[in-house]
Design a protein around this motif. Sequence first.
Motif, PDB file in Angstrom:
ATOM      1  N   PRO A 111       0.774  -1.399  -0.133  1.00  0.00           N
ATOM      2  CA  PRO A 111       0.045  -0.309   0.053  1.00  0.00           C
ATOM      3  C   PRO A 111       0.690   1.394   0.129  1.00  0.00           C
ATOM      4  CG  PRO A 111      -0.048  -0.916   2.154  1.00  0.00           C
ATOM      5  CD  PRO A 111       0.695  -1.926   1.197  1.00  0.00           C
ATOM      6  N   THR A 112       1.943   1.015   0.136  1.00  0.00           N
ATOM      7  CA  THR A 112       3.012   2.202   0.242  1.00  0.00           C
ATOM      8  C   THR A 112       4.367   2.146   0.152  1.00  0.00           C
ATOM      9  OG1 THR A 112       3.370   4.598   1.037  1.00  0.00           O
ATOM     10  CG2 THR A 112       3.226   2.649   2.795  1.00  0.00           C
ATOM     11  N   VAL A 140      -0.841   6.801  -0.105  1.00  0.00           N
ATOM     12  CA  VAL A 140      -1.309   5.431   0.389  1.00  0.00           C
ATOM     13  C   VAL A 140      -2.244   4.878  -0.804  1.00  0.00           C
ATOM     14  CG1 VAL A 140      -2.562   4.358   2.294  1.00  0.00           C
ATOM     15  CG2 VAL A 140      -1.021   6.203   2.752  1.00  0.00           C
ATOM     16  N   SER A 172      -9.295  -4.733   3.584  1.00  0.00           N
ATOM     17  CA  SER A 172      -8.198  -4.225   4.036  1.00  0.00           C
ATOM     18  C   SER A 172      -8.261  -3.055   4.831  1.00  0.00           C
ATOM     19  CB  SER A 172      -7.223  -4.200   2.737  1.00  0.00           C
ATOM     20  OG  SER A 172      -7.720  -3.220   1.820  1.00  0.00           O
ATOM     21  N   TYR A 174      -6.411   0.847   6.362  1.00  0.00           N
ATOM     22  CA  TYR A 174      -5.376   1.664   6.303  1.00  0.00           C
ATOM     23  C   TYR A 174      -5.691   2.939   6.978  1.00  0.00           C
ATOM     24  CZ  TYR A 174      -5.719  -0.365   1.579  1.00  0.00           C
ATOM     25  OH  TYR A 174      -6.047  -1.497   0.625  1.00  0.00           O
ATOM     26  N   ASN A 177      -3.809   7.989   8.593  1.00  0.00           N
ATOM     27  CA  ASN A 177      -3.611   9.079   7.475  1.00  0.00           C
ATOM     28  C   ASN A 177      -3.867  10.479   7.674  1.00  0.00           C
ATOM     29  OD1 ASN A 177      -3.749   6.734   5.333  1.00  0.00           O
ATOM     30  ND2 ASN A 177      -5.634   6.570   6.404  1.00  0.00           N
ATOM     31  N   MET A 197      -0.106   9.641   3.928  1.00  0.00           N
ATOM     32  CA  MET A 197       0.282   9.247   5.026  1.00  0.00           C
ATOM     33  C   MET A 197       0.461  10.353   6.111  1.00  0.00           C
ATOM     34  SD  MET A 197       3.913   7.250   6.014  1.00  0.00           S
ATOM     35  CE  MET A 197       3.568   5.811   5.063  1.00  0.00           C
ATOM     36  N   LEU A 207       2.252   4.191   8.388  1.00  0.00           N
ATOM     37  CA  LEU A 207       0.711   3.767   7.706  1.00  0.00           C
ATOM     38  C   LEU A 207       0.442   2.336   8.662  1.00  0.00           C
ATOM     39  CD1 LEU A 207      -1.731   3.452   5.897  1.00  0.00           C
ATOM     40  CD2 LEU A 207      -0.096   2.061   4.435  1.00  0.00           C
ATOM     41  N   PHE A 209      -1.452  -0.672   8.321  1.00  0.00           N
ATOM     42  CA  PHE A 209      -2.133  -1.743   7.296  1.00  0.00           C
ATOM     43  C   PHE A 209      -2.444  -2.919   7.907  1.00  0.00           C
ATOM     44  CE2 PHE A 209      -1.633  -4.686   3.534  1.00  0.00           C
ATOM     45  CZ  PHE A 209      -2.673  -4.173   2.977  1.00  0.00           C
TER      46      PHE A 209
END
Length: 227
Positions: A111-112, A140, A172, A174, A177, A197, A207, A209
């Motif tokens: 994701p990053t 992200v 998923s 995240y 942020n 981020m 992040l 995740f």
Amino acid sequence: MLKRAYIMIGMSLLLAACSSQPKWYEDPDTHIVRSGETLYSIAFRYGKSPEELTRWNRLGDGSLIYPGQVLRLVPPTGSSPRASTRTTSTRQATTPLPKIPAQPSPQWRWPTSGRIDVEFGEKPGPGTGVLIDGKTGQPVVAAAAGRVVYAGSGLIGYGQLIILKHNETYLSAYGYNDSLLVKEGDQVQTGQTIARMGLGPERRPLLHFEIRELGKPVDPQRLLPGR
């Protein structure tokens, strides 16, 4: 003396009225919906599958929840006596439900950019995912195509959070942020930038995740490609 008697009678009536009102509490097998919560945020909080909560509570398409509603967090056959009294019928409370068939895992991507700063199950952080190091404001992206089912800051411990639904088995998430670039209901593609981020624990750019399989957190490194 007469005045005191009226006061005592009034207090007795008030106490009787209060005792007749339902108690605003939750037992371990239920959750009372608060304003701003969604079915997905509630399922995420308790480590449950949204599809399970939908079926256990007979919610149809799962969208009809409202503040004050009591949701069961266990299957009807395993609920406590107090939770069972909140069902619409004894028959519904005892009817077994079929298991949800598992669906295949998506083709995941990272994701990053950045190294894993905290491994799955470790602290600081919720311990339900990994913390990826980076820089404030870096992109992200969606780790797989899906639909945004939550975007906000209502879950304590995750900062500004996005949850994507990929299929009936996989979600998923995240967290931490700085800004969110998508909203609930948006369809996103693999690699699409969904957030920037922000600062995680200890005020460092990170992040959070995680991947959830049937509502349960799993180690993302088991599913992400090597790099």
